[in-house]
Scaffold this active site. Structure first.
Site, PDB file in Angstrom:
ATOM      1  N   ASP A 103     -13.814 -10.609  23.006  1.00  0.00           N
ATOM      2  CA  ASP A 103     -12.563  -9.994  23.443  1.00  0.00           C
ATOM      3  C   ASP A 103     -12.729  -9.416  24.840  1.00  0.00           C
ATOM      4  OD1 ASP A 103      -9.813  -8.760  22.575  1.00  0.00           O
ATOM      5  OD2 ASP A 103     -10.945  -7.081  23.412  1.00  0.00           O
ATOM      6  N   TYR A 156     -10.528  -4.975  32.031  1.00  0.00           N
ATOM      7  CA  TYR A 156     -11.923  -4.651  31.738  1.00  0.00           C
ATOM      8  C   TYR A 156     -12.869  -5.113  32.847  1.00  0.00           C
ATOM      9  CZ  TYR A 156     -10.274  -4.236  26.874  1.00  0.00           C
ATOM     10  OH  TYR A 156      -9.607  -3.919  25.712  1.00  0.00           O
ATOM     11  N   LYS A 190      -6.098 -10.311  27.771  1.00  0.00           N
ATOM     12  CA  LYS A 190      -4.880  -9.510  27.679  1.00  0.00           C
ATOM     13  C   LYS A 190      -4.128  -9.458  29.007  1.00  0.00           C
ATOM     14  CE  LYS A 190      -7.302  -6.581  24.375  1.00  0.00           C
ATOM     15  NZ  LYS A 190      -8.673  -7.002  24.715  1.00  0.00           N
ATOM     16  N   HIS A 201      -1.311  -6.138  26.678  1.00  0.00           N
ATOM     17  CA  HIS A 201      -2.317  -5.086  26.523  1.00  0.00           C
ATOM     18  C   HIS A 201      -1.716  -3.771  26.028  1.00  0.00           C
ATOM     19  CE1 HIS A 201      -6.505  -3.876  28.230  1.00  0.00           C
ATOM     20  NE2 HIS A 201      -6.240  -3.232  27.116  1.00  0.00           N
TER      21      HIS A 201
END
Length: 321
Positions: free
Chosen positions: A54, A59, A89, A122
């Site tokens: 994921d 990120y 996302k 997200h």
């Protein structure tokens, strides 16, 4: 691979979806780490047996994850990309109809993949386009979200074959009701914070009734981050159960999530903990243990206000069920 075929899978709702391993490795890190650390950890995880990874644009781990996939193929740890389940996302600054497809193409470029298996919104928020990373503290960056048009963009991503499935993250029952009113393709997954101290019972029941699979993030309370704490791993009830069963508190928490018919993603860069966190499939919690856990006091740990700033909209998100 050391633990081949250990991790069970769940079929998602949409026709043609690839089954998703119910345990996945998250790739966000706080404090941030360098790309090589992420890449090395993912390669280790593939060796151990993880097949679900994921990531997210926010990120900043898409590129090292992509590099790790290429390395795993080069080393022969996997035979093809199709053995992996990859989710990413849509970041809030791309939450506009004409930006959704380009955003996924950007993520695919980072990952060096032709498609992802799951693409999630997200947060149910829109941010101004100059915002590319957290934390967000200026109220003027938070803008109205046209969820219908954004979901049309998500559906287009699936129609184009850029993702096998689409879903959402951090959506409450109220937000889910809104999206289901117009969705031609219902969300396959809702990824939300969930652990024994934030059990999300009402949300899970709603999602089950609507055929939406729930994935838990921060199943151990995001301990060690600025937005999490040690209330899960330090919970006396969980510690007592773990001691009696010869397990760790983390294993008890993860096993509890499995028994709620929920999948999970968690982050660890320790190969030993990667192995330990997979040792949850050959035992069960007793009815008495489940009853004790069901009575734990409930309080949300990962507050959106702690991530985006304390504004009316983020307070509303934290209070919704």
């Amino acid at each position: 691979m050391e633990m081949e075929d250990v991790i069970p899978e769940v079929s998602l709702s949409a026709v043609g979806d690839k089954a998703m391993p119910i345990v996945g490795m998250g790739t966000t890190a706080y404090p941030p780490v360098d790309d090589e650390t992420i890449k090395s950890a993912v390669v280790d995880a593939i060796r151990v047996g993880y097949r679900h990874f994921d990531t997210a644009f926010a990120y900043r781990s898409e590129k090292p994850l992509g590099e790790a996939i290429a390395e795993a193929l080069r080393l022969g740890l996997i035979k093809s990309r199709s053995e992996l389940f990859i989710s990413t996302k849509l970041w809030c600054s791309f939450a506009e109809r004409n930006l959704v497809v380009p955003a996924l193409k950007l993520s695919l470029g980072n990952l060096k993949l032709e498609y992802v298996d799951l693409f999630l919104i997200h947060w149910p928020l829109r941010l101004s386009q100059e915002v590319r990373q957290l934390p967000i503290i200026q109220k003027e960056h938070i803008l109205p979200l046209d969820l219908k048009s954004v979901w049309e963009g998500m559906e287009q991503c699936q129609a184009l074959g850029l993702t096998k499935s689409i879903g959402i993250s951090n959506f409450s029952c109220k937000k889910l009701h809104e999206i289901l009113a117009f969705a031609n393709i219902p969300p396959a997954v809702n990824q939300v914070e969930m652990n024994p101290l934030w059990q999300q019972k009402k949300l899970r029941e709603y999602c089950k009734a609507k055929g939406i699979h729930v994935t838990a993030y921060s199943p151990l309370g995001a301990n060690g981050t600025k937005w999490g704490d040690n209330r899960v791993v330090g919970c006396n009830v969980l510690e007592e159960i773990a001691k009696a069963r010869g397990k760790t508190t983390a294993q008890v928490s993860l096993r509890w999530i499995l028994e709620q018919e929920v999948s999970m993603v968690f982050k660890t860069f320790s190969k030993e903990r990667m192995k330990e966190n997979l040792q949850i499939f050959d035992w069960s919690l007793t009815g008495e243990e489940l009853d004790k856990i069901s009575k734990l006091p409930q309080r949300k740990i990962v507050l959106s206000a702690s991530i985006f700033g304390h504004h009316d909209l983020t307070v509303e998100l934290d209070e919704e069920i």
